[in-house]
Design an enzyme around this catalytic site. Structure first.
Site, PDB file in Angstrom:
ATOM      1  N   ARG A  72     -59.752 -18.745  -1.974  1.00  0.00           N
ATOM      2  CA  ARG A  72     -60.765 -18.944  -3.000  1.00  0.00           C
ATOM      3  C   ARG A  72     -60.729 -17.866  -4.271  1.00  0.00           C
ATOM      4  O   ARG A  72     -61.003 -18.132  -5.245  1.00  0.00           O
ATOM      5  CB  ARG A  72     -62.266 -19.291  -2.307  1.00  0.00           C
ATOM      6  CG  ARG A  72     -62.670 -20.343  -1.625  1.00  0.00           C
ATOM      7  CD  ARG A  72     -64.012 -20.472  -1.190  1.00  0.00           C
ATOM      8  NE  ARG A  72     -64.778 -20.487  -2.240  1.00  0.00           N
ATOM      9  CZ  ARG A  72     -66.250 -19.696  -1.881  1.00  0.00           C
ATOM     10  NH1 ARG A  72     -66.410 -19.154  -0.716  1.00  0.00           N
ATOM     11  NH2 ARG A  72     -66.790 -19.800  -2.948  1.00  0.00           N
ATOM     12  N   ASN A 105     -72.760 -17.604  -8.989  1.00  0.00           N
ATOM     13  CA  ASN A 105     -71.278 -17.562  -8.804  1.00  0.00           C
ATOM     14  C   ASN A 105     -70.819 -16.082  -8.443  1.00  0.00           C
ATOM     15  O   ASN A 105     -71.104 -15.431  -8.839  1.00  0.00           O
ATOM     16  CB  ASN A 105     -70.727 -17.967  -9.947  1.00  0.00           C
ATOM     17  CG  ASN A 105     -71.351 -19.284 -10.623  1.00  0.00           C
ATOM     18  OD1 ASN A 105     -71.851 -20.234  -9.745  1.00  0.00           O
ATOM     19  ND2 ASN A 105     -71.409 -19.702 -11.980  1.00  0.00           N
ATOM     20  N   VAL A 106     -69.713 -16.466  -7.594  1.00  0.00           N
ATOM     21  CA  VAL A 106     -69.371 -15.227  -7.009  1.00  0.00           C
ATOM     22  C   VAL A 106     -67.750 -15.104  -7.630  1.00  0.00           C
ATOM     23  O   VAL A 106     -67.025 -14.212  -7.052  1.00  0.00           O
ATOM     24  CB  VAL A 106     -69.055 -15.267  -5.312  1.00  0.00           C
ATOM     25  CG1 VAL A 106     -70.532 -15.490  -4.647  1.00  0.00           C
ATOM     26  CG2 VAL A 106     -68.079 -16.425  -4.886  1.00  0.00           C
ATOM     27  N   HIS A 124     -75.352 -14.038  -5.325  1.00  0.00           N
ATOM     28  CA  HIS A 124     -74.880 -14.214  -4.074  1.00  0.00           C
ATOM     29  C   HIS A 124     -73.471 -13.478  -3.985  1.00  0.00           C
ATOM     30  O   HIS A 124     -72.619 -13.827  -3.241  1.00  0.00           O
ATOM     31  CB  HIS A 124     -74.400 -15.806  -4.124  1.00  0.00           C
ATOM     32  CG  HIS A 124     -75.492 -16.835  -4.071  1.00  0.00           C
ATOM     33  ND1 HIS A 124     -75.557 -18.045  -4.679  1.00  0.00           N
ATOM     34  CD2 HIS A 124     -76.810 -16.430  -3.836  1.00  0.00           C
ATOM     35  CE1 HIS A 124     -76.720 -18.517  -4.441  1.00  0.00           C
ATOM     36  NE2 HIS A 124     -77.605 -17.490  -3.938  1.00  0.00           N
TER      37      HIS A 124
HETATM   38  N1  APR Z   1     -71.225 -28.275 -16.738  1.00  0.00           N
HETATM   39  C1  APR Z   1     -72.396 -27.908 -16.271  1.00  0.00           C
HETATM   40  N2  APR Z   1     -72.708 -28.259 -14.878  1.00  0.00           N
HETATM   41  C2  APR Z   1     -72.034 -28.945 -14.341  1.00  0.00           C
HETATM   42  C3  APR Z   1     -70.610 -29.199 -14.659  1.00  0.00           C
HETATM   43  C4  APR Z   1     -70.115 -28.943 -15.988  1.00  0.00           C
HETATM   44  N3  APR Z   1     -68.972 -29.082 -16.521  1.00  0.00           N
HETATM   45  N4  APR Z   1     -69.722 -29.942 -13.697  1.00  0.00           N
HETATM   46  C5  APR Z   1     -70.653 -29.971 -12.585  1.00  0.00           C
HETATM   47  N5  APR Z   1     -71.938 -29.357 -13.103  1.00  0.00           N
HETATM   48  C6  APR Z   1     -73.132 -29.479 -11.999  1.00  0.00           C
HETATM   49  C7  APR Z   1     -73.256 -30.352 -11.076  1.00  0.00           C
HETATM   50  O1  APR Z   1     -73.902 -31.409 -11.573  1.00  0.00           O
HETATM   51  C8  APR Z   1     -74.212 -29.578 -10.009  1.00  0.00           C
HETATM   52  O2  APR Z   1     -75.537 -29.738 -10.441  1.00  0.00           O
HETATM   53  O3  APR Z   1     -72.988 -28.211 -11.407  1.00  0.00           O
HETATM   54  C9  APR Z   1     -73.807 -28.246 -10.460  1.00  0.00           C
HETATM   55  C10 APR Z   1     -73.187 -27.545  -9.042  1.00  0.00           C
HETATM   56  O4  APR Z   1     -73.974 -27.822  -8.005  1.00  0.00           O
HETATM   57  P1  APR Z   1     -73.356 -27.012  -6.580  1.00  0.00           P
HETATM   58  O5  APR Z   1     -72.136 -27.274  -6.302  1.00  0.00           O
HETATM   59  O6  APR Z   1     -74.469 -27.352  -5.584  1.00  0.00           O
HETATM   60  O7  APR Z   1     -73.306 -25.484  -6.986  1.00  0.00           O
HETATM   61  P2  APR Z   1     -74.538 -24.287  -7.021  1.00  0.00           P
HETATM   62  O8  APR Z   1     -75.771 -25.106  -7.486  1.00  0.00           O
HETATM   63  O9  APR Z   1     -73.897 -23.392  -7.909  1.00  0.00           O
HETATM   64  O10 APR Z   1     -74.641 -24.258  -5.582  1.00  0.00           O
HETATM   65  C11 APR Z   1     -75.426 -22.807  -5.396  1.00  0.00           C
HETATM   66  O11 APR Z   1     -75.427 -22.719  -2.942  1.00  0.00           O
HETATM   67  O12 APR Z   1     -73.799 -23.201  -1.862  1.00  0.00           O
HETATM   68  C12 APR Z   1     -74.550 -22.069  -2.143  1.00  0.00           C
HETATM   69  O13 APR Z   1     -74.022 -19.887  -2.449  1.00  0.00           O
HETATM   70  C13 APR Z   1     -73.471 -21.325  -2.852  1.00  0.00           C
HETATM   71  O14 APR Z   1     -73.828 -20.258  -5.081  1.00  0.00           O
HETATM   72  C14 APR Z   1     -73.734 -21.452  -4.310  1.00  0.00           C
HETATM   73  C15 APR Z   1     -75.217 -22.090  -4.211  1.00  0.00           C
END
Ligand code: APR
Length: 272
Positions: A72, A105-106, A124
Site C-alpha cells: 500500500r 488518510n495515511v 490515522h
Molecule cells: N471524491 C470524493 N469522495 C469520493 C470520491 C471522489 N472522487 N470517490 C469516492 N468517494 C467517497 C466514497 O463515496 C466514500 O464516501 O469517499 C468515501 C470513502 O469512504 P471509505 O472508503 O470508507 O474511506 P474513509 O471514509 O476514509 O474510511 C475512514 O476507516 O477503515 C478506516 O482507517 C480507515 O481511514 C480509514 C477510515
C-alpha cells in the site's frame, strides 16, 4: 458556479476545519478503504482491511501485515496529489491559522501537496512512518531507506528486510505508524485532543470524501451539529455526513467528487 448562500457560508470569519477521507485521494488512483479493491490475499484466503489492520494480525503474522503495508505504501508513493490536494495546500497558504485539516488518510498526499504538519492532523497515521512495537520512541520514525518503495502485490518481506524493520533504539520489531482497528486514538500519535479542540473552535466544517465509518470523524461532525455551525459535505453519494447536514441550521451536501468541488470552494474562501 457556487450559489450565493454557499458563498455566504464560505465568507464565515474564523477557523475553517477541513475533514478528509479516502475519497479525496480516489482521483489520485488510491483505492478507497471500502471500495471493492480493498481486500488482501494471504495464501488462499482473502482478508478484509479490518482484519489485516490490527495489532492482533501483526502479532500473528507480522511479515504478512508488513507486506500489505509495504504494498500500500508503494501505491501511495506511486500516486500524485490531485487538484483537491493542491487546492487544500493553497487554502492553508492563504488562510494561515484560519485553516486546519484533519485527515484520516495515511497516504501522505496532503503533505506532499504542500500542507504543513502543524496544521494537518493525520489522525490515522502515515504509511511512510513506523513506530517501536514497545513504544519506546518519542515519535514515529521514517521508514528505513533500504526498504523498496515500489512493492509488487503479494511479494513477501525477506528476513533481511524484517531485520531493517526494527526499532532503531531498542531493536524491538517496528510496526507501521497507522491506527489499527483494535487500537485507540491518542494525542501523541494521532492528535486526538487537538482534533476535538479544532471541532470546538471551528466556525465552519467542510467534510470531503469519507463514509464516517470511524468514531473521531463522526464525533467531529456531531460537535459541529451541537454547536450549530455550518457544515459542507462533498461526496459522490449521500453518506452519514450528508445526513448530519440535514440537521444543521445552515450547510449543504455538495454531491460530486473532490476534484469537482474542492478547488471551487477554496477559490471562494477569503484570505487571512
Ligand atoms: N471524491 C470524493 N469522495 C469520493 C470520491 C471522489 N472522487 N470517490 C469516492 N468517494 C467517497 C466514497 O463515496 C466514500 O464516501 O469517499 C468515501 C470513502 O469512504 P471509505 O472508503 O470508507 O474511506 P474513509 O471514509 O476514509 O474510511 C475512514 O476507516 O477503515 C478506516 O482507517 C480507515 O481511514 C480509514 C477510515
Amino acid at each position: 458556479m457556487l450559489d450565493d448562500s454557499l458563498k455566504q457560508i464560505l465568507r464565515t470569519p474564523g477557523l475553517i476545519l477541513w475533514l478528509t477521507g479516502a475519497g479525496v485521494s480516489a482521483e489520485s488512483g488510491i483505492p478507497t478503504f471500502r471500495g471493492k479493491e480493498g481486500y488482501w490475499q494471504v495464501g488462499s484466503r482473502n482478508y478484509q482491511p479490518e482484519e489485516m489492520a490490527t495489532w492482533a494480525a501483526f502479532q500473528e503474522m507480522p511479515d504478512e501485515v508488513w507486506a500489505w503495508y509495504l504494498y500500500r505504501r508503494g501505491v501511495c508513493r506511486g500516486a500524485e496529489p490531485n487538484v483537491a490536494h493542491r487546492a487544500l495546500a493553497k487554502a492553508e497558504e492563504r488562510g494561515g491559522d484560519r485553516f486546519l485539516l484533519v485527515t484520516q488518510n495515511v497516504d501522505g498526499l496532503h503533505l506532499r501537496a504542500g500542507n504543513t504538519l502543524d496544521r494537518t492532523y493525520q489522525i490515522h497515521g502515515n504509511i511512510d512512518f513506523m513506530r517501536c512495537s514497545n513504544e519506546c520512541l518519542p515519535a514515529p520514525v521514517p521508514m528505513p531507506q533500504g526498504i523498496d518503495v515500489a512493492w509488487e502485490k503479494g511479494r513477501p518481506v525477506t528476513d533481511c528486510e524484517l531485520q531493517a524493520l526494527r526499532c532503531p533504539s531498542c531493536g524491538a520489531p517496528a510496526r507501521p505508524h497507522v491506527l489499527w482497528f483494535d487500537e485507540s486514538y491518542d494525542e501523541a500519535n494521532f492528535r486526538f485532543e487537538s482534533a476535538i479542540d479544532a471541532a470546538k473552535q471551528a466556525t465552519l466544517l467542510i467534510v470531503v470524501g469519507t463514509t464516517g465509518a470511524t468514531s473521531l470523524p463522526m464525533h467531529i461532525g456531531t460537535i459541529t451539529v451541537q454547536r450549530g455551525i455550518p457544515m459542507l459535505v462533498v461526496n459522490p453519494e449521500p453518506n452519514p455526513f450528508s445526513a448530519l447536514v440535514a440537521r444543521t441550521r445552515s450547510g449543504a451536501f455538495l454531491q460530486g467528487t473532490a476534484g469537482q468541488w474542492v478547488p471551487q470552494l477554496v477559490a471562494t474562501l477569503p484570505g487571512r
